[in-house]
Design an enzyme around this catalytic site. Structure first.
Site, PDB file in Angstrom:
ATOM      1  N   ASP A 110      -1.048  -6.055  -0.227  1.00  0.00           N
ATOM      2  CA  ASP A 110      -1.496  -5.434   1.029  1.00  0.00           C
ATOM      3  C   ASP A 110      -3.005  -5.215   1.029  1.00  0.00           C
ATOM      4  OD1 ASP A 110       0.575  -5.055   2.837  1.00  0.00           O
ATOM      5  OD2 ASP A 110       1.269  -3.203   1.877  1.00  0.00           O
ATOM      6  N   LYS A 156      -1.457  -9.441   2.733  1.00  0.00           N
ATOM      7  CA  LYS A 156      -0.734  -9.032   3.938  1.00  0.00           C
ATOM      8  C   LYS A 156      -1.584  -8.023   4.682  1.00  0.00           C
ATOM      9  CE  LYS A 156       3.134  -6.199   3.833  1.00  0.00           C
ATOM     10  NZ  LYS A 156       2.706  -5.056   4.639  1.00  0.00           N
ATOM     11  N   GLU A 189       8.877  -4.210  10.606  1.00  0.00           N
ATOM     12  CA  GLU A 189       9.346  -2.929  10.078  1.00  0.00           C
ATOM     13  C   GLU A 189       9.901  -2.048  11.182  1.00  0.00           C
ATOM     14  OE1 GLU A 189       6.602  -1.001   7.408  1.00  0.00           O
ATOM     15  OE2 GLU A 189       7.818   0.824   7.302  1.00  0.00           O
ATOM     16  N   ASP A 221       0.842  -1.201   0.000  1.00  0.00           N
ATOM     17  CA  ASP A 221       0.000   0.000   0.000  1.00  0.00           C
ATOM     18  C   ASP A 221       0.878   1.253   0.000  1.00  0.00           C
ATOM     19  OD1 ASP A 221       0.885  -0.241   2.591  1.00  0.00           O
ATOM     20  OD2 ASP A 221      -1.092  -0.063   3.522  1.00  0.00           O
ATOM     21  N   SER A 222       2.223   1.053   0.001  1.00  0.00           N
ATOM     22  CA  SER A 222       3.141   2.176  -0.223  1.00  0.00           C
ATOM     23  C   SER A 222       2.929   2.748  -1.622  1.00  0.00           C
ATOM     24  CB  SER A 222       4.595   1.730  -0.038  1.00  0.00           C
ATOM     25  OG  SER A 222       4.851   0.550  -0.767  1.00  0.00           O
ATOM     26  N   GLU A 278      -1.723  -5.530   8.571  1.00  0.00           N
ATOM     27  CA  GLU A 278      -0.946  -5.000   9.687  1.00  0.00           C
ATOM     28  C   GLU A 278      -1.635  -5.269  11.016  1.00  0.00           C
ATOM     29  OE1 GLU A 278      -0.216  -0.815   8.982  1.00  0.00           O
ATOM     30  OE2 GLU A 278       0.741  -1.195   7.035  1.00  0.00           O
TER      31      GLU A 278
HETATM   32  O1  KIV Z   1       3.560  -1.166   1.671  1.00  0.00           O
HETATM   33  C1  KIV Z   1       4.750  -1.512   1.748  1.00  0.00           C
HETATM   34  O2  KIV Z   1       5.585  -1.177   0.902  1.00  0.00           O
HETATM   35  C2  KIV Z   1       5.152  -2.329   2.885  1.00  0.00           C
HETATM   36  C3  KIV Z   1       6.622  -2.556   3.064  1.00  0.00           C
HETATM   37  C4  KIV Z   1       7.252  -1.367   3.646  1.00  0.00           C
HETATM   38  C5  KIV Z   1       6.898  -3.774   3.848  1.00  0.00           C
HETATM   39  O3  KIV Z   1       4.343  -2.764   3.637  1.00  0.00           O
END
Ligand code: KIV
Length: 298
Positions: free
Chosen positions: A117, A147, A216, A78-79, A149
């Site tokens: 994510d 994934k 992280e 989600d980055s 959190e």
């Molecule tokens: O969204 C992302 O890029 C991440 C990484 C920083 C692990 O979750």
């Protein structure tokens, strides 16, 4: 299907068949035998002490390059909210946008495991919604895993997603979707109480059935203890070298972004600089009527 070719010796026929097999491997659309990375292979890698490489990607072209280079896991993170859309946080990205990014990546990849994510608001506090969001990601993008959190607060969501046969990866330590709770992007779990809670959460994620875990921005010695305490692969970002693998945001490690420089980031290229140089040369060639030349037109 073989054609009878008259007047050719048997040994030459064999040569022809072999060279056709080689040729067909090179034909567009033909796929070489590639051993795909699965969650089981990641577990075997941890068991054998082989480090796991993971990078983010959000589009077809980048995913193609890193898959062909041999990356083990691609995270459609989600980055994307930051590096693709220019938002300050990961919170604004939507499930539809994540699915769009994920399906572009899926079309490019032959070997890597693709993890996507679950975006903010698509799984927290409602395990049925968590399952629905995960099913949409799997069905509409063709990715291999999701994934999310958090620790005990998302246990029910993890269990429900897993009940549908969808592999889940956890994410502890600095969890950017909770940035407004933390207030800063500084190192997490430096104090004993938070470190103990993180260890407990890691064990709970393993027990709940997660196939792996991202840690992280936490102290390296804590990350090393987590990695030896749980059997599942632990992938670190800013968590030192004592874990089972590493992940970085592709745009940061290639130097496409240039304003973000945390201590944990190693830059492997300066794409910002080489692109700027290329684009400037193009502009000056156009202005000078140098491009296109006689060979570059019809
Ligand atoms: O969204 C992302 O890029 C991440 C990484 C920083 C692990 O979750």
């Amino acid at each position: 299907m073989f054609m009878e070719i008259k007047g050719i010796k048997n040994s030459d026929k064999i040569k022809l068949i072999l060279s056709f097999t080689e040729y067909s491997k090179l034909m567009p659309g033909s796929k070489k035998e590639i051993k795909k990375v699965t969650t089981h292979i990641l577990q075997e890698m941890k068991n054998k002490g082989e480090k796991i490489s993971m990078l983010t990607a959000y589009d077809y072209s980048m995913a193609r390059i890193i898959d062909n280079a041999g990356i083990d896991v691609i995270l459609v993170g989600d980055s994307a909210s930051n590096v693709m859309a220019g938002h300050e946080t990961t919170l604004p990205i939507t499930l539809d946008q994540m699915i769009y990014h994920a399906s572009s990546v899926v079309r490019a990849v032959n070997r890597a495991l693709i993890v996507v994510d679950l975006p903010f608001g698509s799984y927290q506090g409602n395990s049925k919604e968590a399952l629905q969001s995960s099913v949409r990601i799997m069905k509409e993008s063709g990715a291999h895993a999701v994934k999310l959190e958090g620790g005990k607060e998302v246990k029910e969501s993890i269990e429900r997603i897993l009940s549908a046969g969808i592999p889940v990866m956890g994410h502890l330590g600095l969890t950017p979707q909770s940035i407004y709770k933390f207030g800063t992007y500084s190192v997490r779990a430096k104090e004993k109480v938070e470190a103990k809670a993180l260890l407990e959460d890691a064990e709970l994620l393993e027990k709940s059935g997660c196939f792996g875990l991202v840690l992280e921005k936490i102290p390296a010695n804590l990350a090393t203890s987590v990695s030896s305490r749980v059997k599942i692969p632990v992938i670190g970002i800013g968590a030192g070298g004592g874990v089972d693998g590493q992940v970085l945001v592709l745009h940061d490690m290639l130097g496409i972004t240039n304003e973000f420089s945390p201590r944990f980031l190693r830059r492997y290229a300066n794409v910002y600089e080489s692109m700027t140089k290329g684009v400037k040369k193009y502009i000056s060639d156009v202005k000078a009527r140098d491009f296109p030349n006689a060979n570059e037109q019809y």
